[in-house]
Design a protein around this motif. Structure first.
Motif, PDB file in Angstrom:
ATOM      1  N   TRP A  86       0.837  -1.202   0.000  1.00 39.67           N
ATOM      2  CA  TRP A  86       0.000   0.000   0.000  1.00 39.67           C
ATOM      3  C   TRP A  86       0.868   1.247   0.000  1.00 39.67           C
ATOM      4  CZ3 TRP A  86      -5.288  -0.510  -0.280  1.00 39.67           C
ATOM      5  CH2 TRP A  86      -5.775  -1.804  -0.106  1.00 39.67           C
ATOM      6  N   GLU A  87       0.447   2.250  -0.773  1.00 40.57           N
ATOM      7  CA  GLU A  87       1.202   3.500  -0.871  1.00 40.57           C
ATOM      8  C   GLU A  87       0.318   4.677  -0.468  1.00 40.57           C
ATOM      9  OE1 GLU A  87       3.039   3.860  -4.694  1.00 40.57           O
ATOM     10  OE2 GLU A  87       3.844   1.826  -4.626  1.00 40.57           O
ATOM     11  N   ASP A  88       0.965   5.808  -0.129  1.00 40.32           N
ATOM     12  CA  ASP A  88       0.252   7.015   0.296  1.00 40.32           C
ATOM     13  C   ASP A  88      -0.189   7.842  -0.898  1.00 40.32           C
ATOM     14  OD1 ASP A  88       0.536   6.649   3.032  1.00 40.32           O
ATOM     15  OD2 ASP A  88       2.551   7.496   3.026  1.00 40.32           O
ATOM     16  N   GLY A  89      -1.358   8.482  -0.748  1.00 44.75           N
ATOM     17  CA  GLY A  89      -1.852   9.386  -1.778  1.00 44.75           C
ATOM     18  C   GLY A  89      -3.014  10.215  -1.266  1.00 44.75           C
ATOM     19  N   LEU A  90      -3.512  11.108  -2.113  1.00 46.76           N
ATOM     20  CA  LEU A  90      -4.662  11.948  -1.791  1.00 46.76           C
ATOM     21  C   LEU A  90      -5.837  11.562  -2.679  1.00 46.76           C
ATOM     22  CD1 LEU A  90      -3.054  15.503  -1.574  1.00 46.76           C
ATOM     23  CD2 LEU A  90      -3.750  14.052   0.301  1.00 46.76           C
ATOM     24  N   PHE A  91      -7.010  11.401  -2.095  1.00 47.66           N
ATOM     25  CA  PHE A  91      -8.209  11.095  -2.861  1.00 47.66           C
ATOM     26  C   PHE A  91      -8.632  12.349  -3.638  1.00 47.66           C
ATOM     27  CE2 PHE A  91     -12.863  11.337  -3.063  1.00 47.66           C
ATOM     28  CZ  PHE A  91     -13.110  10.246  -3.882  1.00 47.66           C
TER      29      PHE A  91
END
Length: 158
Positions: A86-91
């Motif tokens: 899993w990686e970080d991001g913005l919806f």
């Protein structure tokens, strides 16, 4: 709807993005998405209900919320089995035709089908919003050496 999302963005992050920030392109896209799914007309139905015959049921997140996403990997991109999946991001919104999520990262915007929410204290990371790259028509930023191909307009001879 766009001004409401903008007010929510400023309240959540405590920061007003510059006018040319890529978040505004996504904000307009997402506001139109929300209006189609949830604005009730005079007949008591939304545009989605008129088109599909049922209510929209996919869960939504707050705009520009920090999420963990599972990137779609091709066969050439095999990951190390010990590396985090899993990686970080913005919806940033959803794609109309396939119901995929648009996730903003510092390397551009990606599409995915699986996301996880993070804890309340980590929901809004200003550093991620400041580093966001990519707009709806160009999801990954151009590199320095990229050349834009332009085609000459066709000549019409009467």
């Amino acid at each position: 709807m766009a001004s409401t999302l903008n007010d929510q963005l400023i309240a959540n992050y405590g920061w007003t993005p510059p006018t040319k920030h890529p978040i505004y392109s996504w904000l307009i896209n997402h506001s139109s998405f929300l209006l189609t799914r949830f604005q009730v007309g005079v007949d008591g139905k939304t545009a989605w209900q008129r088109l599909k015959g049922k209510q929209y049921r996919k869960p939504l997140l707050m705009f520009a919320e920090h999420v963990l996403y599972l990137p779609v990997l091709t066969t050439e991109q095999k990951k190390n089995k010990l590396a985090p999946k899993w990686e970080d991001g913005l919806f940033l919104g959803m794609k109309d035709s396939s119901q995929e999520y648009f996730i903003g990262t510092q390397d551009g915007v990606v599409r995915c089908t699986s996301i996880r929410r993070v804890v309340e204290s980590e929901k809004f990371k200003l550093s991620m919003l400041e580093e966001l790259e990519g707009v709806p028509l160009q999801m990954s930023p151009m590199a320095e050496g990229d050349i834009i191909q332009s085609h000459p307009a066709p000549v019409v001879i009467p």
